[in-house]
Design a protein around this motif. Structure first.
Motif, PDB file in Angstrom:
ATOM      1  N   LEU A 265       0.814  -1.213   0.000  1.00 54.09           N
ATOM      2  CA  LEU A 265       0.000   0.000   0.000  1.00 54.09           C
ATOM      3  C   LEU A 265       0.846   1.261   0.000  1.00 54.09           C
TER       4      LEU A 265
ATOM      5  N   GLU B  32      -8.873   0.580   0.600  1.00 52.86           N
ATOM      6  CA  GLU B  32      -7.790  -0.400   0.462  1.00 52.86           C
ATOM      7  C   GLU B  32      -7.154  -0.710   1.809  1.00 52.86           C
TER       8      GLU B  32
ATOM      9  N   THR C   9      -2.954   5.291  -2.087  1.00 59.95           N
ATOM     10  CA  THR C   9      -3.787   4.274  -1.444  1.00 59.95           C
ATOM     11  C   THR C   9      -5.061   4.909  -0.896  1.00 59.95           C
TER      12      THR C   9
END
Length: 89
Positions: free
Chosen positions: A8, A19, A15
């Protein structure tokens, strides 16, 4: 289950909170050994996901790098190639 957790940090575009939440959920599922907790454990499960997502957001905010951001499309293409090779056997 952990194959679904992705890198990430240092991505372009950045990001998203979704997520981070998804990665936290996958982590808690793996550690707890349960995809869907019982009603008795739901509150603890949800609290763990929220705390891990919170900590992950702080981690991502605090990390520094001099490397250029990684392109999501390039990473996705590599993952597809790897999966094709793995499942072609």
């Amino acid at each position: 289950m952990c194959r679904n957790i992705r890198v990430l940090h240092n991505l372009d575009p950045a990001t998203t909170p979704d997520e981070v939440e998804a990665a936290a959920l996958q982590f808690v599922r793996k550690v707890s050994g349960s995809v869907k907790p019982s009603q008795a454990n739901q509150a603890a499960f949800d609290r763990a996901v929220a705390e891990i997502a919170h900590t992950t957001r702080h981690l991502l905010e605090d990390l520094v790098t001099s490397a250029p951001p990684r392109d999501r499309e390039v990473l996705a293409a590599r993952a597809r190639e790897k999966a094709a090779a793995r499942y072609a056997r």
